[in-house]
Design a protein around this motif. Structure first.
Motif, PDB file in Angstrom:
ATOM      1  N   THR A  22       0.833  -1.203   0.000  1.00 41.94           N
ATOM      2  CA  THR A  22       0.000   0.000   0.000  1.00 41.94           C
ATOM      3  C   THR A  22       0.869   1.255   0.000  1.00 41.94           C
ATOM      4  O   THR A  22       0.622   2.191  -0.765  1.00 41.94           O
ATOM      5  CB  THR A  22      -0.941  -0.002   1.217  1.00 41.94           C
ATOM      6  N   ARG A  23       1.899   1.262   0.839  1.00 43.35           N
ATOM      7  CA  ARG A  23       2.805   2.420   0.882  1.00 43.35           C
ATOM      8  C   ARG A  23       3.503   2.610  -0.460  1.00 43.35           C
ATOM      9  O   ARG A  23       3.642   3.733  -0.948  1.00 43.35           O
ATOM     10  CB  ARG A  23       3.832   2.242   1.998  1.00 43.35           C
ATOM     11  N   LEU A  25       2.471   1.610  -3.431  1.00 44.54           N
ATOM     12  CA  LEU A  25       1.488   2.084  -4.408  1.00 44.54           C
ATOM     13  C   LEU A  25       1.230   3.582  -4.233  1.00 44.54           C
ATOM     14  O   LEU A  25       1.182   4.331  -5.209  1.00 44.54           O
ATOM     15  CB  LEU A  25       0.181   1.298  -4.286  1.00 44.54           C
ATOM     16  N   HIS A  26       1.105   4.040  -2.995  1.00 46.54           N
ATOM     17  CA  HIS A  26       0.883   5.473  -2.737  1.00 46.54           C
ATOM     18  C   HIS A  26       2.062   6.301  -3.237  1.00 46.54           C
ATOM     19  O   HIS A  26       1.865   7.365  -3.845  1.00 46.54           O
ATOM     20  CB  HIS A  26       0.629   5.722  -1.265  1.00 46.54           C
ATOM     21  N   ARG A  27       3.283   5.835  -2.982  1.00 46.08           N
ATOM     22  CA  ARG A  27       4.472   6.575  -3.447  1.00 46.08           C
ATOM     23  C   ARG A  27       4.493   6.658  -4.975  1.00 46.08           C
ATOM     24  O   ARG A  27       4.748   7.718  -5.546  1.00 46.08           O
ATOM     25  CB  ARG A  27       5.759   5.898  -2.954  1.00 46.08           C
ATOM     26  N   GLN A  29       1.908   6.276  -7.088  1.00 48.05           N
ATOM     27  CA  GLN A  29       0.803   7.120  -7.558  1.00 48.05           C
ATOM     28  C   GLN A  29       1.142   8.593  -7.370  1.00 48.05           C
ATOM     29  O   GLN A  29       0.893   9.405  -8.261  1.00 48.05           O
ATOM     30  CB  GLN A  29      -0.488   6.788  -6.815  1.00 48.05           C
ATOM     31  N   LYS A  30       1.709   8.929  -6.241  1.00 49.47           N
ATOM     32  CA  LYS A  30       2.068  10.331  -5.975  1.00 49.47           C
ATOM     33  C   LYS A  30       3.066  10.822  -7.021  1.00 49.47           C
ATOM     34  O   LYS A  30       2.931  11.929  -7.540  1.00 49.47           O
ATOM     35  CB  LYS A  30       2.640  10.459  -4.565  1.00 49.47           C
ATOM     36  N   THR A  39      -2.654  16.676  -5.557  1.00 49.94           N
ATOM     37  CA  THR A  39      -2.282  15.754  -4.492  1.00 49.94           C
ATOM     38  C   THR A  39      -3.225  14.551  -4.514  1.00 49.94           C
ATOM     39  O   THR A  39      -4.330  14.637  -5.067  1.00 49.94           O
ATOM     40  CB  THR A  39      -2.365  16.428  -3.111  1.00 49.94           C
ATOM     41  N   PRO A  40      -2.831  13.442  -3.899  1.00 51.09           N
ATOM     42  CA  PRO A  40      -3.750  12.299  -3.815  1.00 51.09           C
ATOM     43  C   PRO A  40      -5.085  12.660  -3.164  1.00 51.09           C
ATOM     44  O   PRO A  40      -6.141  12.219  -3.620  1.00 51.09           O
ATOM     45  CB  PRO A  40      -2.970  11.275  -2.986  1.00 51.09           C
ATOM     46  N   ARG A  44      -8.790  12.388  -4.880  1.00 47.83           N
ATOM     47  CA  ARG A  44      -9.931  11.672  -4.304  1.00 47.83           C
ATOM     48  C   ARG A  44     -11.161  12.580  -4.257  1.00 47.83           C
ATOM     49  O   ARG A  44     -12.268  12.163  -4.579  1.00 47.83           O
ATOM     50  CB  ARG A  44      -9.566  11.161  -2.909  1.00 47.83           C
ATOM     51  N   ARG A 118      -3.081   6.898 -12.520  1.00 52.97           N
ATOM     52  CA  ARG A 118      -3.352   5.763 -11.626  1.00 52.97           C
ATOM     53  C   ARG A 118      -3.142   4.447 -12.356  1.00 52.97           C
ATOM     54  O   ARG A 118      -2.594   3.495 -11.800  1.00 52.97           O
ATOM     55  CB  ARG A 118      -4.768   5.856 -11.071  1.00 52.97           C
TER      56      ARG A 118
END
Length: 153
Positions: A22-23, A25-27, A29-30, A39-40, A44, A118
């Motif tokens: 998850t971390r 993927l967030h990095r 995506q960012k 920003t993420p 959203r 994404r």
């Protein structure tokens, strides 16, 4: 036959692996979203505005409830998106004290670019997997996502 402690250890390892993924993927995506200037959290909010059900655009309070944040946090997100011409504030015709958030054409174009970013991030994460492995992973993720969340006491 596995014991309770072996199961606990396996579950702990799986939980750690999910958190690491998850971390990551967030990095990723960012990194893919940075060129868009979004920003993420703003991404959203844009998706929520675009997919809000009903006949009228969402209110700030609706967005805060869906994002599970305080209204002030939504105000900050909307301020940034409004400055980028992605959304606009519009008074509700039935109650002028209520402010609704509308998506602009720039916001729609940004959403399309966000979807591409994404998808690119997901492709980067999934690159090591074969098509068959991706299908299995998709089934497993669906099984986990379809489990109803426990409600707090």
């Amino acid at each position: 036959m596995s014991t309770g402690s072996e199961s606990d250890t396996t579950d702990g390892v799986l939980a750690e692996q999910l958190l690491r993924l998850t971390r990551r993927l967030h990095r990723i995506q960012k990194r893919h979203m940075e060129p868009l200037g979004i920003t993420p959290a703003q991404g959203r909010l844009l998706r929520l505005v675009a997919h809000h059900g009903g006949d009228r655009p969402p209110r700030m309070a609706d967005l805060a409830a869906r994002l599970e944040v305080v209204p002030r946090a939504v105000t900050t997100l909307v301020d940034g998106l409004e400055a980028a011409d992605c959304v606009r504030r519009a008074p509700d015709p039935a109650n002028r004290r209520v402010i609704r958030i509308e998506l602009t054409e720039t916001g729609r174009a940004t959403l399309r670019r966000l979807r591409n970013a994404r998808t690119d991030a997901a492709e980067e994460i999934l690159a090591p997997l074969t098509a068959e492995q991706r299908e299995v992973l998709g089934g497993l993720l669906n099984a986990l996502a379809d489990v109803p969340a426990e409600r707090p006491c």
